[in-house]
Scaffold this motif. Structure first.
Motif, PDB file in Angstrom:
ATOM      1  N   ASP A  13      -2.758 -27.024  -4.092  1.00  0.00           N
ATOM      2  CA  ASP A  13      -3.319 -27.776  -5.216  1.00  0.00           C
ATOM      3  C   ASP A  13      -3.228 -29.259  -4.895  1.00  0.00           C
ATOM      4  N   LYS A  46     -12.362 -28.715  -0.143  1.00  0.00           N
ATOM      5  CA  LYS A  46     -12.958 -27.445  -0.547  1.00  0.00           C
ATOM      6  C   LYS A  46     -13.337 -26.621   0.673  1.00  0.00           C
ATOM      7  N   THR A  83      -7.590 -25.938  -3.843  1.00  0.00           N
ATOM      8  CA  THR A  83      -7.936 -26.137  -5.249  1.00  0.00           C
ATOM      9  C   THR A  83      -7.835 -27.623  -5.548  1.00  0.00           C
ATOM     10  N   THR A  94      -8.366 -31.054  -7.940  1.00  0.00           N
ATOM     11  CA  THR A  94      -8.545 -31.757  -9.206  1.00  0.00           C
ATOM     12  C   THR A  94      -8.994 -33.169  -8.879  1.00  0.00           C
ATOM     13  N   GLU A  95     -10.066 -33.605  -9.516  1.00  0.00           N
ATOM     14  CA  GLU A  95     -10.606 -34.935  -9.256  1.00  0.00           C
ATOM     15  C   GLU A  95     -10.408 -35.822 -10.472  1.00  0.00           C
ATOM     16  N   LYS A 141     -18.167 -32.714 -10.141  1.00  0.00           N
ATOM     17  CA  LYS A 141     -18.237 -31.252 -10.225  1.00  0.00           C
ATOM     18  C   LYS A 141     -19.189 -30.726  -9.157  1.00  0.00           C
ATOM     19  N   GLY A 174     -17.796 -30.025  -5.821  1.00  0.00           N
ATOM     20  CA  GLY A 174     -16.963 -28.832  -5.666  1.00  0.00           C
ATOM     21  C   GLY A 174     -15.661 -28.855  -6.418  1.00  0.00           C
ATOM     22  N   ALA A 175     -15.459 -29.832  -7.291  1.00  0.00           N
ATOM     23  CA  ALA A 175     -14.191 -29.937  -8.012  1.00  0.00           C
ATOM     24  C   ALA A 175     -13.910 -28.674  -8.820  1.00  0.00           C
ATOM     25  N   ASP A 176     -12.672 -28.203  -8.753  1.00  0.00           N
ATOM     26  CA  ASP A 176     -12.249 -27.092  -9.592  1.00  0.00           C
ATOM     27  C   ASP A 176     -11.889 -27.579 -10.994  1.00  0.00           C
ATOM     28  N   ARG A 177     -11.494 -28.835 -11.081  1.00  0.00           N
ATOM     29  CA  ARG A 177     -11.064 -29.407 -12.357  1.00  0.00           C
ATOM     30  C   ARG A 177     -11.270 -30.910 -12.287  1.00  0.00           C
ATOM     31  N   TYR A 181       1.168 -30.897  -8.292  1.00  0.00           N
ATOM     32  CA  TYR A 181       0.327 -30.818  -7.099  1.00  0.00           C
ATOM     33  C   TYR A 181       1.161 -30.855  -5.819  1.00  0.00           C
TER      34      TYR A 181
END
Length: 303
Positions: free
Chosen positions: A131, A150, A155, A157-158, A169, A172-175, A191
């Protein structure tokens, strides 16, 4: 002479270049110690420009890796010179053939952000399933870092503002954490690594975000040069650490970036385009600190 030349040296015609944070730091000689590199009283390099894409116009004696007419792109920090119609670079430098399906304007911004991002991956020892939080995910370095993470099965987070949430997004951001709504340092998630790709935070502020043994990295030196000093201190303690990535600048790294672009592992994000005669406007925009991805300078207009 005009174009890109490869010497042992090659001369090449520059079709596109960029204005990036590296160019701005050298131009302004800030922080002050940069003058040791740029010149104490006057600039050592009159023509700046690190990133370029163009066509080889001539080759010097002994050049075997490239030929006249080859489409190439590369990175030329130190020597600079890409903010011009023509550029001469050594065949052993940070230069590689452009992927076939990529335009000059897409290739030119491919190296500065990506080679810093790759240095981050190397230093962080990134592994599948980790993460990782990227602060400043919409700049050239941050947008490259997210895509490469990615690509490695991380995983991500941006952190960005409201206007750029959909953009990140798309990378490829997951969150996504919107810093205009909440302070990202108050996030409840933990993280393996926090990467500040814009250098606007500190280890002290981000420490609570890290898992035990987690890692903090920044693209900037930090207040009081702390981001190059803390890596000497934090390993002495069992806990969260700071490392500072020093990027490689060689032919192999540019070839690797070209392969990532060709296979879809990385695409350049372009904010604005300026013609070469408006390069001063491009510098003003980049120095305002609000660009998204890269600012491209068109030297030869596309057909």
């Amino acid at each position: 002479m005009q174009g890109i030349a490869v010497r042992e040296t090659l001369p090449s015609r520059v079709h596109a270049t960029t204005v990036n944070r590296t160019d701005c730091a050298y131009r302004a000689a800030k922080p002050f110690f940069m003058r040791a590199l740029t010149g104490l009283t006057r600039p050592r390099r009159v023509v700046l420009g690190t990133e370029y894409a163009g066509v080889v116009e001539a080759v010097g004696d002994g050049v075997t890796s490239f030929g006249v007419g080859d489409r190439v792109f590369g990175y030329n920090e130190g020597e600079f010179g890409a903010h011009a119609e023509y550029l001469a670079v050594p065949q052993s430098g940070a230069i590689a053939a452009m992927p076939d399906a990529v335009t000059f304007e897409e290739a030119a911004p491919g190296t500065e952000g990506a080679h810093y991002a790759l240095a981050f991956l190397r230093v962080a020892g990134v592994r599948t399933g980790q993460d990782i939080l990227v602060h400043g995910a919409t700049g050239a370095i941050g947008s490259a870092a997210v895509q490469l993470l990615k690509h490695h099965g991380v995983t991500v987070t941006e952190v960005c503002d409201t206007a750029r949430v959909e953009l990140v997004k798309g990378l490829g951001a997951d969150r996504v954490v919107d810093y205009t709504v909440q302070d990202f340092t108050e996030d409840e998630q933990r993280y393996d690594t926090v990467f500040d790709a814009v250098g606007k935070s500190t280890f002290g502020r981000c420490r609570r975000l890290l898992k035990p043994g987690g890692l903090y990295l920044s693209s900037e030196l930090g207040p009081g040069l702390q981001n190059v000093l803390l890596p000497l201190v934090t390993p002495l303690f069992r806990g969260r650490k700071v490392k500072f990535p020093f990027p490689r600048q060689d032919q192999e790294i540019v070839q690797h970036i070209g392969e990532l672009i060709e296979t879809g592992g990385f695409r350049t994000v372009i904010d604005r385009r300026y013609p070469l005669e408006r390069i001063a406007d491009a510098y003003r925009y980049v120095e305002a600190g609000q660009k998204t991805g890269s600012v491209v300078i068109t030297v030869v207009p596309p057909n």
